[in-house]
Write an enzyme that holds these catalytic residues in place. Structure first.
Site, short mmCIF file in Angstrom:
data_model
loop_
_atom_site.label_atom_id
_atom_site.label_comp_id
_atom_site.label_asym_id
_atom_site.label_seq_id
_atom_site.Cartn_x
_atom_site.Cartn_y
_atom_site.Cartn_z
N TYR A 185 -14.34 -20.46 6.97
CA TYR A 185 -13.61 -19.12 6.94
C TYR A 185 -14.70 -17.86 7.60
CZ TYR A 185 -10.85 -14.96 6.64
OH TYR A 185 -10.20 -13.70 6.37
N LYS A 221 -16.40 -15.60 10.68
CA LYS A 221 -15.98 -14.38 10.55
C LYS A 221 -17.36 -13.59 10.54
CE LYS A 221 -11.41 -13.79 10.00
NZ LYS A 221 -10.89 -12.92 10.86
P1 NAP Z 1 -1.89 -13.77 8.19
O1 NAP Z 1 -0.62 -13.36 7.65
O2 NAP Z 1 -1.62 -15.13 7.63
O3 NAP Z 1 -1.51 -13.47 10.07
C1 NAP Z 1 -2.18 -14.46 10.52
C2 NAP Z 1 -1.44 -13.90 12.19
O4 NAP Z 1 -2.55 -14.69 13.03
C3 NAP Z 1 -0.34 -14.45 12.03
O5 NAP Z 1 0.47 -13.32 13.08
C4 NAP Z 1 -0.17 -15.71 12.94
O6 NAP Z 1 0.93 -16.15 13.33
C5 NAP Z 1 -1.30 -15.44 13.67
N1 NAP Z 1 -2.37 -16.23 14.04
C6 NAP Z 1 -3.07 -18.24 14.06
N2 NAP Z 1 -3.31 -17.95 13.83
C7 NAP Z 1 -2.71 -18.46 15.32
C8 NAP Z 1 -3.08 -19.31 16.48
N3 NAP Z 1 -3.00 -19.78 16.91
N4 NAP Z 1 -2.84 -18.49 17.57
C9 NAP Z 1 -2.27 -17.06 17.56
N5 NAP Z 1 -2.08 -16.41 16.29
C10 NAP Z 1 -2.12 -16.90 15.51
O7 NAP Z 1 -3.02 -12.98 8.28
P2 NAP Z 1 -3.37 -10.81 7.94
O8 NAP Z 1 -3.83 -11.55 6.26
O9 NAP Z 1 -2.51 -10.87 8.59
O10 NAP Z 1 -5.06 -11.87 8.30
C11 NAP Z 1 -4.81 -11.26 9.72
C12 NAP Z 1 -6.77 -11.05 10.05
O11 NAP Z 1 -7.32 -10.36 9.51
C13 NAP Z 1 -7.13 -12.19 9.73
O12 NAP Z 1 -8.78 -12.53 10.80
C14 NAP Z 1 -7.93 -11.88 8.78
O13 NAP Z 1 -9.16 -13.67 8.46
C15 NAP Z 1 -8.37 -11.30 8.31
N6 NAP Z 1 -8.27 -10.76 6.68
C16 NAP Z 1 -7.10 -11.03 6.75
C17 NAP Z 1 -7.94 -10.24 4.77
C18 NAP Z 1 -6.54 -10.08 3.88
O14 NAP Z 1 -6.88 -9.93 2.34
N7 NAP Z 1 -5.24 -10.48 3.63
C19 NAP Z 1 -9.32 -10.36 4.74
C20 NAP Z 1 -10.32 -10.20 5.78
C21 NAP Z 1 -9.86 -10.23 6.31
P3 NAP Z 1 1.39 -17.36 13.75
O15 NAP Z 1 1.36 -17.69 12.51
O16 NAP Z 1 3.29 -16.84 14.38
O17 NAP Z 1 0.65 -17.75 15.12
#
Ligand code: NAP
Length: 245
Positions: free
Chosen positions: A153, A157
């Site tokens: 991961y 990133k």
């Molecule tokens: P989340 O709630 O798990 O949502 C992830 C999204 O990505 C979902 O809409 C999922 O939809 C989609 N996705 C996953 N695999 C996919 C694929 N193969 N093709 C198309 N869509 C896909 O995650 P989040 O926390 O909102 O995170 C969003 C972004 O922010 C990510 O890049 C994550 O790494 C980053 N981020 C999050 C955090 C945190 O603390 N939450 C911190 C730093 C960075 P489906 O499953 O329906 O495909």
């Protein structure tokens, strides 16, 4: 703020991507939302229509070139162009380095990094022709700091930050800006897996004292998507409560 702009948001079915899509739609953009789960996308489109916004759902797997190309083509077909691309889709498959399987490495790199590359390549063809574009990559604070148990991961990133800077240099002459947002710990499905104890320990390490929420990230993305950031490219903005400076 984004009146008449066309924005594509990947990973928009829930969490941060959904908040970004809703905030951009409320600010006047026509939105194309993507993820694998068609039902959740349809619900989001209905929510946007309910407040008078315009939106289209295109389900697909962002790690597949055919699906990424189809997403950008659908945006052009429905709304005439693509002005804004938010590469937000992402997953984790955590594990200690010595036990990490090739599949865990490949799937995380394919979705988090290759997905952003192939979407950007498809969208940049349209943006460079139009001499206008805003590309925002959702990286992570751990891409800057590293994190035990997340080699795949963190590499994906950190890779997104390199992709952001290279693309920013390459596309600047055509008035296409490329920036990254690095969220810290944000309350979504991705962090719901943490126990209350871990969550409290994390909060104690964050200068602002709590986890962030998805709207905190969406506000930073809105800034990069808007004219307010027109002289900013190749930058990385931390939305992390001060946990990394
Ligand atoms: P989340 O709630 O798990 O949502 C992830 C999204 O990505 C979902 O809409 C999922 O939809 C989609 N996705 C996953 N695999 C996919 C694929 N193969 N093709 C198309 N869509 C896909 O995650 P989040 O926390 O909102 O995170 C969003 C972004 O922010 C990510 O890049 C994550 O790494 C980053 N981020 C999050 C955090 C945190 O603390 N939450 C911190 C730093 C960075 P489906 O499953 O329906 O495909």
């Amino acid at each position: 703020m984004l009146k008449d702009k066309v924005a594509v948001v990947t990973g928009a079915s829930r969490g941060i991507g959904k908040s970004i899509a809703l905030l951009m739609a409320r600010n006047g953009a026509r939105i194309v939302v993507s993820a694998r789960n068609q039902t959740l996308l349809d619900a989001l489109v209905a929510e946007i229509h309910a407040f008078g916004g315009e939106a289209l759902a295109v389900a697909g797997d962002i790690s597949l070139t055919e699906d990424a190309n189809q997403l950008i083509a659908a945006a052009v077909e429905s709304f005439g162009r693509v002005d804004i691309l938010v590469n937000n889709a992402g997953i984790t498959h955590d594990g200690l380095l010595l036990r990490m399987k090739d599949e865990d490495w490949d799937s995380v790199l394919d979705i988090n990094l290759k997905g952003a590359f192939i979407c950007t390549r498809a969208a940049a063809k349209i943006m460079t022709k139009n001499r206008y574009g805003r590309i925002i990559n959702i990286s992570s604070v751990v891409g800057e700091m590293g994190n035990a148990g997340q080699a795949n991961y963190c590499a994906s990133k950190a890779g997104l930050i390199g992709l952001t800077k290279s693309n920013a240099r390459e596309l600047a002459k055509r008035n296409v800006t490329v920036n990254a947002v690095t969220p810290g710990f944000i309350t979504t499905d991705m962090t719901d897996e943490l126990s209350d104890k871990v969550r409290d320990e994390l909060a104690a390490q964050i200068p602002l004292g709590s986890l962030g929420d998805a709207d905190d990230v969406a506000e930073a993305v809105l800034f990069f998507a808007s004219e307010r950031s027109k002289y900013i490219t190749g930058q990385v903005l931390g939305v992390n409560g001060g946990m990394y400076m």
